[in-house]
Design an enzyme around this catalytic site. Structure first.
Site, PDB file in Angstrom:
ATOM      1  N   GLU A 165       0.799  -1.232   0.000  1.00 43.57           N
ATOM      2  CA  GLU A 165       0.000   0.000   0.000  1.00 43.57           C
ATOM      3  C   GLU A 165       0.832   1.282   0.000  1.00 43.57           C
ATOM      4  O   GLU A 165       0.635   2.162   0.848  1.00 43.57           O
ATOM      5  CB  GLU A 165      -0.985   0.000   1.167  1.00 43.57           C
ATOM      6  CG  GLU A 165      -2.032  -1.096   1.040  1.00 43.57           C
ATOM      7  CD  GLU A 165      -3.240  -0.913   1.978  1.00 43.57           C
ATOM      8  OE1 GLU A 165      -3.197  -0.016   2.833  1.00 43.57           O
ATOM      9  OE2 GLU A 165      -4.202  -1.675   1.830  1.00 43.57           O
ATOM     10  N   GLU A 348      -5.354  -8.684   0.369  1.00 44.13           N
ATOM     11  CA  GLU A 348      -6.162  -8.327   1.535  1.00 44.13           C
ATOM     12  C   GLU A 348      -7.601  -8.081   1.091  1.00 44.13           C
ATOM     13  O   GLU A 348      -7.834  -7.513   0.020  1.00 44.13           O
ATOM     14  CB  GLU A 348      -5.651  -7.061   2.241  1.00 44.13           C
ATOM     15  CG  GLU A 348      -4.342  -7.236   2.967  1.00 44.13           C
ATOM     16  CD  GLU A 348      -3.903  -5.979   3.722  1.00 44.13           C
ATOM     17  OE1 GLU A 348      -4.776  -5.188   4.143  1.00 44.13           O
ATOM     18  OE2 GLU A 348      -2.689  -5.794   3.876  1.00 44.13           O
TER      19      GLU A 348
END
Ligand code: BGP
Length: 448
Positions: A165, A348
């Site tokens: 991320e 995720e």
């Protein structure tokens, strides 16, 4: 029959689950580990720190045995940079190598494929003190750290993720705790750091291919399809711009080797274009990721009037106010597939909720099952539509500490018996979702 096969998950599909080092391991200062920026961050009132977390560092064998019992084919975890290099660079900490050696071997003994994130938010604090990602020396430190991982673990690890991320670190770094609170973090500086991370990532991709032939490596941003608030052209245009800045900037660079032009014009308008040194773009262009890993929690909706996010009236929300959008998951995958035509790996996806431990060690997390079922159903449809999805690793394998909302916000298939400030006995308890996911894996996604 043909129809059934068309909608099935492929053979060898990586049914997995995810964690990250600092959120699950604990043992924050043991066996030579140095402090990371996360260890030094201030915690929101009422939430725990990461010192003990789920104590996975001491209990990894017990945890992996449970992952195996659940039938996991893959486990996506991160390596704590400061266990390997306590100061980010310099001398290797053998104890850190030993821990991940053992962890990887333990996984392989159960035929669980390790999927390793090289860097998940926890930059060594010693590097932060020298300017962190603003300092080009951090690129070298990351490259050296990645090289060490490839050399020590590359004989056994076939899937690598460069940076978790990166987009969230740039857009929401102060909430996560990755943005240095002591330096003047103008937008310009953040986008300079961003550029340096792209370079570091490219160097790691190149090295991985050189050192570990046969291994695969990819970026791992958080990707959310962005809806316009209406069909008003102004809303559509605003949604596109938002998506370029939030999503495509982070994939056009590694995949195509160029800055997304809409995002670049935004950087120009804001006066925050990075300083690009001679040769930088060649380095970025030369590195070719093998797949795109991405984290998906929800979609976003944007209005042209405000130019920013608005809430989507068609979606329900979690207890923590996150919009729930399984169909958006499929829309996001279709878009990624159309834009980049690379294999996709979900690293995720999950539901943060307050779980209740009932009499007799029971956790009836039907809401989590429903969330995951609806998302997996859409993944199946995306595959039938031609998306090359190679794995699904929901967040999280086991309860762990949220980035900024403590351990009461639970995501795991396995309950960890502790609360924010009382560590209790930290015992592991299989939730209802554990048994449900076990059957999903055993039937290769046929029974949801
Ligand atoms: C992602 C992070 C994870 C994880 C997850 C859930 O952004 O990669 O580290 O924490 O989100 O978010 P949160 O913990 O804020 O609920």
């Amino acid at each position: 029959m043909i129809q059934k096969n068309k909608k099935s998950f492929p053979e060898g599909f990586l049914w997995g689950a995810s964690t990250s080092a600092y959120q699950v391991e604990g043992a924050w200062n043991e066996d030579g580990k140095g402090p990371s920026v996360i260890d030094m961050k201030k915690h929101p009132e009422g939430t725990t720190d990461f010192k003990v977390a789920s104590d996975h560092y001491h209990r990894y064998k017990e945890d992996i045995a449970l992952f195996a019992e659940m039938g996991l084919k893959a486990y996506r975890f991160s390596i704590a940079w400061t266990r390997i290099y306590p100061e980010g660079t310099g001398k290797i900490n053998q104890k850190g190598i030993e821990f991940y050696d053992n962890l990887i071997n333990e996984l392989l003994s159960y035929n669980i494929e390790p999927i390793v994130t090289i860097y998940h938010f926890d930059l060594p604090y010693a590097l932060q003190q020298k300017g962190g990602w603003s300092n080009r020396e951090t690129i070298d430190a990351y490259e050296n750290y990645a090289k060490t991982l490839f050399e020590f673990f590359g004989d056994r690890v076939k899937y690598w993720l460069t940076i978790n991320e990166q987009n969230m670190m740039i857009l929401h770094g102060s909430v996560i705790g990755t943005t240095d609170p002591n330096i003047k973090n103008s937008k310009k500086e953040l986008y300079q750091q961003n550029h340096h991370m792209f370079l570091a990532q490219a160097k790691a991709i190149k090295l991985c291919h050189e050192i570990c032939p046969g291994a695969k490596i990819g970026p791992a941003p958080n990707i959310s399809y962005v809806y316009p608030a209406s069909c008003k052209p102004e809303d559509v245009c605003a949604a596109q711009t938002y998506s370029s800045i939030r999503n495509w900037l982070y994939l056009d660079l590694p995949v195509f080797g160029r800055y997304n032009s809409v995002a670049w014009s935004y950087l120009e308008k804001e006066g925050c274009t990075p300083d690009i040194k001679e040769g930088d773009m060649e380095i970025i262009k030369a590195a070719k990721p093998d797949f795109i890993a991405f984290n998906y929690y929800s979609t976003e909706t944007v209005s042209g009037d405000s130019g920013g996010r608005v809430s989507n009236p068609h979606l329900k929300k979690t207890q923590f106010g996150w919009e729930i959008d399984p169909l958006g998951f499929r829309i996001t995958m279709r878009e990624l597939h159309d834009r980049y035509n690379l294999p996709l790996l979900v690293t995720e996806n999950g539901l943060g909720a307050y779980d209740t431990l009932e009499e007799g060690d029971i956790v009836n997390d039907d809401y989590r099952i429903e969330f995951l079922r609806n998302h997996i159903e859409q993944a199946k449809l995306a595959i039938a539509e031609g998306v090359n999805l190679i794995g699904y690793c929901p967040w999280s394998a086991i309860d762990l500490v949220s980035t900024h909302e403590g351990i009461s916000k639970r995501y795991g298939f396995i309950y960890v018996n502790r609360d924010e400030f009382d560590l209790k006995d930290l015992r592991r308890i299989k939730k209802k979702s554990f048994y449900w996911y076990k059957n999903v894996i055993a039937t290769n996604g046929e029974e949801l």
